[in-house]
Design a protein around this motif. Structure first.
Motif, mmCIF file in Angstrom:
data_model
loop_
_atom_site.group_PDB
_atom_site.id
_atom_site.type_symbol
_atom_site.label_atom_id
_atom_site.label_comp_id
_atom_site.label_asym_id
_atom_site.label_seq_id
_atom_site.Cartn_x
_atom_site.Cartn_y
_atom_site.Cartn_z
ATOM 1 N N GLU A 191 -24.353 22.211 12.325
ATOM 2 C CA GLU A 191 -24.413 23.664 12.510
ATOM 3 C C GLU A 191 -23.584 24.374 11.441
ATOM 4 O OE1 GLU A 191 -24.435 25.646 16.543
ATOM 5 O OE2 GLU A 191 -23.534 23.722 17.043
ATOM 6 N N LYS A 192 -22.384 23.886 11.241
ATOM 7 C CA LYS A 192 -21.479 24.504 10.272
ATOM 8 C C LYS A 192 -22.047 24.456 8.860
ATOM 9 C CE LYS A 192 -16.692 24.287 8.640
ATOM 10 N NZ LYS A 192 -15.374 23.573 8.786
ATOM 11 N N ARG A 237 -22.202 19.705 15.840
ATOM 12 C CA ARG A 237 -21.370 20.824 15.398
ATOM 13 C C ARG A 237 -21.217 20.874 13.871
ATOM 14 N NH1 ARG A 237 -17.625 20.402 19.385
ATOM 15 N NH2 ARG A 237 -18.961 21.727 20.683
ATOM 16 N N LEU A 289 -23.449 18.177 21.660
ATOM 17 C CA LEU A 289 -22.810 19.306 20.993
ATOM 18 C C LEU A 289 -21.763 18.853 19.980
ATOM 19 C CD1 LEU A 289 -22.234 21.736 24.016
ATOM 20 C CD2 LEU A 289 -24.144 21.718 22.395
ATOM 21 N N HIS A 290 -20.947 17.878 20.346
ATOM 22 C CA HIS A 290 -19.842 17.498 19.464
ATOM 23 C C HIS A 290 -20.342 16.778 18.216
ATOM 24 C CE1 HIS A 290 -20.400 13.635 21.523
ATOM 25 N NE2 HIS A 290 -19.582 13.058 20.657
ATOM 26 N N TYR A 325 -31.591 22.442 19.737
ATOM 27 C CA TYR A 325 -31.446 22.814 18.329
ATOM 28 C C TYR A 325 -32.810 22.867 17.646
ATOM 29 C CZ TYR A 325 -26.524 21.686 19.017
ATOM 30 O OH TYR A 325 -25.231 21.656 19.474
ATOM 31 N N ARG A 341 -28.312 26.276 16.793
ATOM 32 C CA ARG A 341 -28.215 26.162 18.245
ATOM 33 C C ARG A 341 -29.115 27.194 18.903
ATOM 34 N NH1 ARG A 341 -23.975 25.398 22.191
ATOM 35 N NH2 ARG A 341 -25.082 25.200 24.193
#
Length: 321
Positions: free
Chosen positions: A266-267, A263, A259-260, A183, A273
């Motif tokens: 990111e949103k 997330r 990743l989890h 990231y 990413r």
């Protein structure tokens, strides 16, 4: 005719200053006299003198110290392992001495790596508290190595962490699996760009976890970074997920996160990413416990509930892709 003089070895349990053993434990754990002195809030000559006295009393060389070299001798390693058991048992004495009624209440000390984000753990904690509302917890966040050490020394009831090398004295169960991606933050030149490939990352500076090395627990993550030729300067490291996230967000370099966990950022437009997008490296997070520890009823109940969750939940449901 036997020697009438008493054997010095037989007198060792009575003559040995146990504080020397405690100091020796810290010296080995901190890999140096100076660091041990800082942890113990003692002066360096005091710690150095304690090591000398212990070696003289045992008539064994325990540690080899030379400029740029710190090495525990085979005898020193045997002493360290024995001392860990001794002080672990002593630290558990309050548990053994509690009245029966107090054991039902109990206190659970959990040592966790900073990136343990698991809905399954949250569900177990919720259920356990509902069943045993008077039980209390201490949640200590540390490096994975220190988590394992705390469990080994019985300073922690349970541990949840990455595992690079399994210790034969401990038992392990895979609690969940997480996957890492690369990231960058809003201030980075690649933020918001689409159509990127690995060549766009070549030579980028990066930030990382302390275990993000080819010889440590996050080896798959280090290999992912190497495959992307992110071979610029390592600007910063941390054992804390929140601090690694902060470093990425502030634009110090690209970095890897589960990743989890990333997330939501990111949103919300806080992280972007980067490639590679396929086959992210998988890292197993383990539940760790010491089978030789004397658990109170709360500790045993928590361990049993976690193990039951692991055994009854398919790995596919604990796979946080």
């Amino acid at each position: 005719m036997s020697d009438p003089r008493p054997d010095r070895t037989s007198r060792l349990p009575f003559d040995l200053d146990w504080n020397l053993l405690r100091t020796y434990l810290v010296i080995v754990e901190e890999r140096g006299i100076t660091a041990a002195a800082e942890r113990l809030s003692l002066k360096q000559p005091t710690v150095s003198n304690a090591l000398r006295r212990l070696e003289e009393r045992l008539e064994r060389k325990l540690i080899v110290r030379k400029p740029g070299r710190f090495e525990v001798t085979p005898e020193g390693d045997m002493l360290y392992q024995g001392a860990v058991e001794i002080f672990g048992t002593v630290s558990r004495l309050p548990v053994l001495l509690r009245r029966k009624g107090e054991e039902v209440v109990g206190h659970v000390t959990m040592a966790l790596a900073s990136h343990v984000v698991s809905p399954h753990l949250d569900e177990v904690l919720t259920e356990f508290h509902q069943r045993h509302p008077r039980a209390t917890f201490t949640m200590d966040v540390s490096t994975s190595l220190n988590v394992a050490t705390a469990v080994l020394q019985k300073r922690a009831s349970l541990g949840i962490c990455l595992v690079h090398k399994r210790l034969p004295q401990l038992q392990y169960a895979t609690m969940f699996r997480e996957y890492f991606g690369l990231y960058c933050g809003p201030r980075h030149k690649l933020f918001g760009k689409t159509g990127l490939d690995l060549s766009d990352l070549r030579g980028e500076t990066f930030v990382s976890f302390q275990t993000d090395r080819l010889t440590d627990a996050l080896r798959p993550v280090a290999m992912m970074r190497a495959s992307a030729h992110i071979d610029g300067q390592r600007v910063a490291t941390s054992s804390s997920l929140e601090e690694v996230r902060r470093l990425i967000f502030c634009g110090l370099g690209v970095g890897s996160l589960p990743l989890h966990i990333a997330r939501a950022d990111e949103k919300n437009g806080l992280l972007w990413r980067l490639p590679p997008y396929e086959d992210p490296p998988a890292i197993d997070i383990h539940l760790v416990w010491n089978p030789r520890a004397h658990f109170n009823r709360a500790e045993m109940g928590m361990l049993e509930m976690l193990r039951s969750m692991i055994e009854s939940t398919p790995m596919s449901c604990r796979d946080y892709i």
